[in-house]
Design a protein around this motif. Structure first.
Motif, PDB file in Angstrom:
ATOM      1  N   THR A  24       0.892  -1.153   0.098  1.00 44.33           N
ATOM      2  CA  THR A  24      -0.130   0.017   0.157  1.00 44.33           C
ATOM      3  C   THR A  24       0.907   1.325   0.089  1.00 44.33           C
ATOM      4  N   ALA A  25       0.409   2.070  -0.718  1.00 45.13           N
ATOM      5  CA  ALA A  25       0.699   3.480  -0.548  1.00 45.13           C
ATOM      6  C   ALA A  25      -0.284   4.440  -0.157  1.00 45.13           C
ATOM      7  N   GLU A  26      -0.267   5.200   1.137  1.00 44.14           N
ATOM      8  CA  GLU A  26      -1.464   5.849   1.584  1.00 44.14           C
ATOM      9  C   GLU A  26      -1.057   7.003   2.130  1.00 44.14           C
ATOM     10  N   SER A  27      -2.031   8.188   1.584  1.00 42.77           N
ATOM     11  CA  SER A  27      -1.881   9.478   2.208  1.00 42.77           C
ATOM     12  C   SER A  27      -2.938   9.646   3.033  1.00 42.77           C
ATOM     13  N   LEU A  28      -4.152  10.109   2.841  1.00 43.92           N
ATOM     14  CA  LEU A  28      -5.068  10.673   3.707  1.00 43.92           C
ATOM     15  C   LEU A  28      -5.487   9.584   4.681  1.00 43.92           C
ATOM     16  N   THR A  29      -5.229   8.304   4.444  1.00 48.34           N
ATOM     17  CA  THR A  29      -5.357   7.243   5.433  1.00 48.34           C
ATOM     18  C   THR A  29      -4.586   7.070   6.570  1.00 48.34           C
ATOM     19  N   GLY A  30      -3.293   7.626   6.202  1.00 49.06           N
ATOM     20  CA  GLY A  30      -2.253   7.753   7.182  1.00 49.06           C
ATOM     21  C   GLY A  30      -1.618   6.316   7.683  1.00 49.06           C
ATOM     22  N   GLY A  31      -1.834   5.270   7.025  1.00 49.59           N
ATOM     23  CA  GLY A  31      -1.721   3.821   7.445  1.00 49.59           C
ATOM     24  C   GLY A  31      -2.671   2.898   7.736  1.00 49.59           C
ATOM     25  N   LEU A  32      -4.095   3.604   7.838  1.00 51.96           N
ATOM     26  CA  LEU A  32      -4.976   2.742   8.390  1.00 51.96           C
ATOM     27  C   LEU A  32      -5.466   1.607   7.489  1.00 51.96           C
ATOM     28  N   ILE A  33      -5.053   1.509   6.200  1.00 49.78           N
ATOM     29  CA  ILE A  33      -5.391   0.517   5.245  1.00 49.78           C
ATOM     30  C   ILE A  33      -4.322  -0.650   5.688  1.00 49.78           C
ATOM     31  N   ALA A  45       1.227 -13.106   5.207  1.00 41.74           N
ATOM     32  CA  ALA A  45       1.460 -13.979   3.875  1.00 41.74           C
ATOM     33  C   ALA A  45       0.909 -13.149   2.685  1.00 41.74           C
ATOM     34  N   VAL A  46       0.197 -12.165   2.960  1.00 39.96           N
ATOM     35  CA  VAL A  46      -0.201 -11.470   1.877  1.00 39.96           C
ATOM     36  C   VAL A  46      -0.017  -9.863   1.786  1.00 39.96           C
ATOM     37  N   TYR A  47       0.293  -9.361   2.828  1.00 36.62           N
ATOM     38  CA  TYR A  47       0.558  -7.988   3.144  1.00 36.62           C
ATOM     39  C   TYR A  47       2.080  -7.782   3.337  1.00 36.62           C
ATOM     40  N   LEU A  48       2.486  -7.026   2.037  1.00 33.72           N
ATOM     41  CA  LEU A  48       4.083  -6.903   2.078  1.00 33.72           C
ATOM     42  C   LEU A  48       4.701  -5.737   2.915  1.00 33.72           C
ATOM     43  N   GLY A  49       3.794  -4.614   3.030  1.00 35.52           N
ATOM     44  CA  GLY A  49       3.997  -3.704   3.693  1.00 35.52           C
ATOM     45  C   GLY A  49       3.402  -2.324   2.958  1.00 35.52           C
ATOM     46  N   GLY A  50       4.079  -1.096   3.280  1.00 29.56           N
ATOM     47  CA  GLY A  50       3.542  -0.090   2.712  1.00 29.56           C
ATOM     48  C   GLY A  50       4.096   1.227   2.984  1.00 29.56           C
ATOM     49  N   VAL A  51       3.964   2.360   2.269  1.00 25.61           N
ATOM     50  CA  VAL A  51       4.602   3.814   2.710  1.00 25.61           C
ATOM     51  C   VAL A  51       3.432   4.597   2.845  1.00 25.61           C
ATOM     52  N   ILE A  52       3.785   5.496   3.875  1.00 25.09           N
ATOM     53  CA  ILE A  52       2.806   6.642   4.115  1.00 25.09           C
ATOM     54  C   ILE A  52       3.359   8.042   3.491  1.00 25.09           C
ATOM     55  N   ASP A  90       5.654  -1.784  -7.736  1.00 24.04           N
ATOM     56  CA  ASP A  90       7.120  -2.064  -8.273  1.00 24.04           C
ATOM     57  C   ASP A  90       8.369  -2.124  -7.257  1.00 24.04           C
ATOM     58  N   SER A  91       8.251  -1.457  -6.066  1.00 26.39           N
ATOM     59  CA  SER A  91       9.291  -1.413  -5.145  1.00 26.39           C
ATOM     60  C   SER A  91       9.221  -2.411  -4.295  1.00 26.39           C
ATOM     61  N   THR A  92       8.027  -3.174  -4.294  1.00 22.00           N
ATOM     62  CA  THR A  92       7.888  -4.242  -3.122  1.00 22.00           C
ATOM     63  C   THR A  92       7.730  -5.651  -3.980  1.00 22.00           C
ATOM     64  N   GLY A  93       7.451  -5.537  -5.164  1.00 22.59           N
ATOM     65  CA  GLY A  93       7.197  -6.779  -5.983  1.00 22.59           C
ATOM     66  C   GLY A  93       5.976  -7.476  -5.959  1.00 22.59           C
ATOM     67  N   ALA A  94       4.931  -6.760  -4.979  1.00 23.21           N
ATOM     68  CA  ALA A  94       3.867  -7.180  -4.744  1.00 23.21           C
ATOM     69  C   ALA A  94       2.786  -7.583  -6.144  1.00 23.21           C
ATOM     70  N   THR A  95       1.997  -8.627  -5.889  1.00 27.18           N
ATOM     71  CA  THR A  95       0.905  -8.838  -6.935  1.00 27.18           C
ATOM     72  C   THR A  95      -0.017  -7.551  -7.501  1.00 27.18           C
ATOM     73  N   TRP A  96      -0.260  -6.976  -6.185  1.00 28.06           N
ATOM     74  CA  TRP A  96      -1.275  -5.734  -6.301  1.00 28.06           C
ATOM     75  C   TRP A  96      -0.672  -4.364  -5.577  1.00 28.06           C
TER      76      TRP A  96
END
Length: 165
Positions: A24-33, A45-52, A90-96
């Motif tokens: 995930t890449a989150e702006s207004l949700t600040g990491g809530l997703i 197993a499915v969530y690789l991480g994200g950036v705020i 692209d930066s994580t190699g995630a499917t989505w």
């Protein structure tokens, strides 16, 4: 501590069963997703991480949004959401790659009224964005954004509606 939403549990289980991952890449949700996904045991197993990427400069620096897009369309735009989704995928190699950018309120930002939200989704068949105009206060807009983003991911990744049934 709250129990995970059964819909999110079904989403995580479905992604896991099909061997798909998400970042995930989150702006207004600040990491809530990311927080919502990680409430589910086994989400790793499915969530690789994200950036705020709350501030515009970080959308470019960490999110991979080209400066030209930010200059032309601004931080709250479909093109920005799409670039964020592609960047995190692209930066994580995630499917989505799933992204959100918008204005939670209570005031306008970048010429956009409160409740303006763009969701981006980059996946195996390309990248798409979706515009929402949400009602409610700041916390309601943020919660509705999380709900809409995860619902859309479930539909696109698993071919199921948000009930994941």
């Amino acid at each position: 501590m709250t129990l995970p939403d059964p819909r999110v549990e079904a989403l995580v289980a479905g992604l896991s069963a099909s061997g798909q991952t998400v970042a995930t890449a989150e702006s207004l949700t600040g990491g809530l997703i990311g927080a919502t996904l990680t409430e589910v045991p086994g989400a790793s197993a499915v969530y690789l991480g994200g950036v705020i990427v709350y501030q515009t400069a970080l959308k470019a620096r960490l999110g991979g949004v080209p400066d030209a897009i930010l200059e032309r369309d601004g931080p709250v735009a479909g093109s920005t959401a799409e670039a964020l989704a592609v960047g995190v995928r692209d930066s994580t190699g995630a499917t989505w790659g799933l992204s959100v950018t918008g204005v939670a309120g209570p005031t306008s930002q970048a010429g956009q009224p409160p409740g303006t939200v763009w969701i981006g989704l980059a996946g195996p068949s390309g990248v798409i964005s979706r515009h929402l105009q949400l009602d409610g206060d700041r916390s309601q807009v943020r919660a509705a954004t999380v709900d809409a983003a995860l619902s859309w991911l479930a539909g696109q990744a698993l071919g199921k509606d948000w009930s994941c049934s």
